[in-house]
Design a protein around this motif. Structure first.
Motif, PDB file in Angstrom:
ATOM      1  N   ALA A  67      44.461  54.515  30.060  1.00 24.08           N
ATOM      2  CA  ALA A  67      45.439  55.522  31.545  1.00 24.08           C
ATOM      3  C   ALA A  67      44.665  55.147  32.771  1.00 24.08           C
ATOM      4  N   ARG A  68      45.712  55.181  33.729  1.00 24.49           N
ATOM      5  CA  ARG A  68      44.818  54.558  35.536  1.00 24.49           C
ATOM      6  C   ARG A  68      44.474  55.330  35.703  1.00 24.49           C
ATOM      7  N   SER A  69      42.990  55.242  36.159  1.00 21.57           N
ATOM      8  CA  SER A  69      42.787  56.748  37.104  1.00 21.57           C
ATOM      9  C   SER A  69      43.323  56.754  38.702  1.00 21.57           C
ATOM     10  N   TRP A  70      43.130  55.318  39.302  1.00 29.40           N
ATOM     11  CA  TRP A  70      43.538  55.124  40.235  1.00 29.40           C
ATOM     12  C   TRP A  70      43.940  53.732  40.684  1.00 29.40           C
ATOM     13  N   THR A  71      45.007  53.498  41.931  1.00 26.16           N
ATOM     14  CA  THR A  71      45.563  52.281  42.205  1.00 26.16           C
ATOM     15  C   THR A  71      45.307  52.102  43.765  1.00 26.16           C
ATOM     16  N   TYR A  72      45.162  51.086  44.093  1.00 26.20           N
ATOM     17  CA  TYR A  72      44.518  51.001  45.456  1.00 26.20           C
ATOM     18  C   TYR A  72      44.832  50.075  46.210  1.00 26.20           C
ATOM     19  N   ARG A  73      45.680  50.127  47.014  1.00 29.08           N
ATOM     20  CA  ARG A  73      46.942  48.909  47.763  1.00 29.08           C
ATOM     21  C   ARG A  73      46.563  48.371  49.375  1.00 29.08           C
ATOM     22  N   ARG A  74      46.957  47.790  49.752  1.00 35.56           N
ATOM     23  CA  ARG A  74      46.422  47.152  51.056  1.00 35.56           C
ATOM     24  C   ARG A  74      48.301  47.035  51.312  1.00 35.56           C
ATOM     25  N   GLU A  75      48.890  47.051  52.754  1.00 37.19           N
ATOM     26  CA  GLU A  75      50.029  46.849  53.238  1.00 37.19           C
ATOM     27  C   GLU A  75      49.935  45.431  53.729  1.00 37.19           C
ATOM     28  N   GLY A  76      50.538  44.635  53.150  1.00 38.81           N
ATOM     29  CA  GLY A  76      50.778  42.839  53.425  1.00 38.81           C
ATOM     30  C   GLY A  76      49.727  41.916  52.444  1.00 38.81           C
ATOM     31  N   ARG A  77      48.843  42.619  52.501  1.00 37.99           N
ATOM     32  CA  ARG A  77      47.314  42.090  51.457  1.00 37.99           C
ATOM     33  C   ARG A  77      47.414  42.168  50.713  1.00 37.99           C
ATOM     34  N   ARG A  78      47.094  41.435  49.448  1.00 42.23           N
ATOM     35  CA  ARG A  78      46.745  41.220  48.022  1.00 42.23           C
ATOM     36  C   ARG A  78      45.452  40.782  47.842  1.00 42.23           C
ATOM     37  N   PRO A  79      44.661  41.241  46.915  1.00 46.69           N
ATOM     38  CA  PRO A  79      43.339  41.209  46.186  1.00 46.69           C
ATOM     39  C   PRO A  79      43.008  40.467  45.603  1.00 46.69           C
ATOM     40  N   LEU A  80      42.158  39.345  45.576  1.00 50.69           N
ATOM     41  CA  LEU A  80      41.300  38.621  44.841  1.00 50.69           C
ATOM     42  C   LEU A  80      41.394  38.544  44.552  1.00 50.69           C
ATOM     43  N   ALA A  81      39.625  39.093  44.081  1.00 49.82           N
ATOM     44  CA  ALA A  81      38.615  39.339  43.336  1.00 49.82           C
ATOM     45  C   ALA A  81      37.888  40.522  43.179  1.00 49.82           C
ATOM     46  N   VAL A  82      37.266  41.765  42.267  1.00 45.91           N
ATOM     47  CA  VAL A  82      37.061  42.337  41.797  1.00 45.91           C
ATOM     48  C   VAL A  82      35.610  42.426  41.428  1.00 45.91           C
ATOM     49  N   ARG A  83      34.742  42.730  41.814  1.00 46.14           N
ATOM     50  CA  ARG A  83      33.395  43.287  41.324  1.00 46.14           C
ATOM     51  C   ARG A  83      32.602  44.691  41.919  1.00 46.14           C
ATOM     52  N   THR A  84      32.465  45.028  40.284  1.00 50.37           N
ATOM     53  CA  THR A  84      32.594  46.268  40.070  1.00 50.37           C
ATOM     54  C   THR A  84      30.248  46.966  39.894  1.00 50.37           C
ATOM     55  N   ALA A  85      29.773  47.757  40.002  1.00 46.01           N
ATOM     56  CA  ALA A  85      28.457  48.157  40.169  1.00 46.01           C
ATOM     57  C   ALA A  85      29.046  50.082  40.212  1.00 46.01           C
ATOM     58  N   PRO A  86      27.931  50.327  39.021  1.00 42.83           N
ATOM     59  CA  PRO A  86      28.118  52.149  39.075  1.00 42.83           C
ATOM     60  C   PRO A  86      28.577  52.613  40.223  1.00 42.83           C
ATOM     61  N   GLY A  87      29.652  53.214  39.774  1.00 38.41           N
ATOM     62  CA  GLY A  87      29.997  53.959  40.867  1.00 38.41           C
ATOM     63  C   GLY A  87      30.910  53.710  42.270  1.00 38.41           C
ATOM     64  N   HIS A  88      31.263  51.926  42.174  1.00 43.82           N
ATOM     65  CA  HIS A  88      31.584  50.780  43.361  1.00 43.82           C
ATOM     66  C   HIS A  88      32.544  50.136  42.467  1.00 43.82           C
ATOM     67  N   ALA A  89      33.516  50.122  43.139  1.00 43.43           N
ATOM     68  CA  ALA A  89      34.273  48.784  43.216  1.00 43.43           C
ATOM     69  C   ALA A  89      34.814  47.881  44.338  1.00 43.43           C
ATOM     70  N   PHE A  90      34.280  46.947  43.877  1.00 40.69           N
ATOM     71  CA  PHE A  90      34.452  45.665  45.805  1.00 40.69           C
ATOM     72  C   PHE A  90      35.303  45.405  45.157  1.00 40.69           C
ATOM     73  N   ALA A  91      36.328  44.934  46.419  1.00 40.70           N
ATOM     74  CA  ALA A  91      37.267  44.356  46.255  1.00 40.70           C
ATOM     75  C   ALA A  91      37.561  43.004  47.369  1.00 40.70           C
ATOM     76  N   LEU A  92      38.026  41.582  46.937  1.00 36.14           N
ATOM     77  CA  LEU A  92      37.993  40.923  48.201  1.00 36.14           C
ATOM     78  C   LEU A  92      39.464  40.628  48.387  1.00 36.14           C
ATOM     79  N   TRP A  93      40.430  40.697  49.255  1.00 38.84           N
ATOM     80  CA  TRP A  93      41.868  40.806  49.929  1.00 38.84           C
ATOM     81  C   TRP A  93      42.184  39.486  50.501  1.00 38.84           C
TER      82      TRP A  93
END
Length: 238
Positions: A67-93
């Motif tokens: 089940a999905r908890s949340w989705t994150y989008r940015r208009e006109g941009r695409r996420p290319l990579a993600v990296r997680t740490a406790p309590g954090h979700a880092f994304a490269l666009w």
């Protein structure tokens, strides 16, 4: 009371009432900063959700139920990579922006954005290069972890708690860091730095950790939040 004075006042009051819905509507249609669109889907998100790139969005989901908890989008941009740490979700666009989606007081929110100079053009040449750009650095001190952003020109380290830039390490002249050639040894990040002159192979490897480049006898600055630094200093004086 003079009716000639009442008429303009009544007209002004009526116009103010008519304009109020228009002002409210304008506030609702105002674009979000950086084109952010964070949608929380689950009322009770798991303590440690899994995170992935799916299409044009970053998704957090329950690894057990899916089940999905949340989705994150940015208009006109695409996420290319993600990296997680406790309590954090880092994304490269795709526009060279790095973001952090974190949980604060049981609420998921986009905490910070950091634009990395020159990264968008380099990624546009080959989006697959994004795989090794985001690297978590082992926290060497109290106060939260660190995120390294590795690009050909430099390595930049940001404090996860607030996105504060803590240190940068430029590549040597005639050299470039290679995010695709990275190894970890005992909490230290080893990054390849190929050079044109190739004087010695040892110059083509750089070791960094949460406090910066690893060198003999270094005296680096700490990375704690200012409040944590003051508390620690007060405890030492006591």
């Amino acid at each position: 009371m003079d009716r000639n004075r009442l008429a303009p006042a009544a007209v002004a009051a009526a116009l103010a009432l008519l304009a109020l819905p228009l002002v409210t509507a304008a506030q609702h249609v105002r674009p979000a900063p950086y084109g952010d669109r964070l949608t929380v889907l689950a009322a009770a998100a798991p303590a440690r959700p899994a995170v992935r790139v799916r299409g044009a969005a970053v998704e957090a989901y329950d690894p057990r139920s899916g089940a999905r908890s949340w989705t994150y989008r940015r208009e006109g941009r695409r996420p290319l990579a993600v990296r997680t740490a406790p309590g954090h979700a880092f994304a490269l666009w795709s526009d060279g922006m790095v973001t952090d989606t974190a949980r604060v007081l049981s609420v998921d929110a986009v905490r910070w954005h950091r634009a990395v100079p020159g990264l968008a053009a380099w990624l546009a040449e080959r989006p697959g290069r994004a795989a090794g750009v985001l690297q978590q650095l082992t926290p060497a001190v109290r106060g939260g972890g660190m995120l390294a952003v590795v690009t050909p020109e430099r390595i930049a380290a940001y404090r996860a708690a607030d996105g504060d830039l803590r240190w940068t390490l430029p590549a040597r002249r005639e050299c470039a860091f290679d995010p695709g050639r990275i190894a970890r040894v005992a909490g230290v990040l080893i990054v390849a730095q190929p050079c044109r002159d190739r004087d010695a192979w040892t110059q083509e490897l750089v070791a960094v950790d949460a406090l910066g480049r690893v060198t003999p006898g270094r005296t680096p600055l700490g990375n704690e939040l200012p409040t944590a630094s003051r508390v620690r200093a007060h405890g030492q004086r006591a």
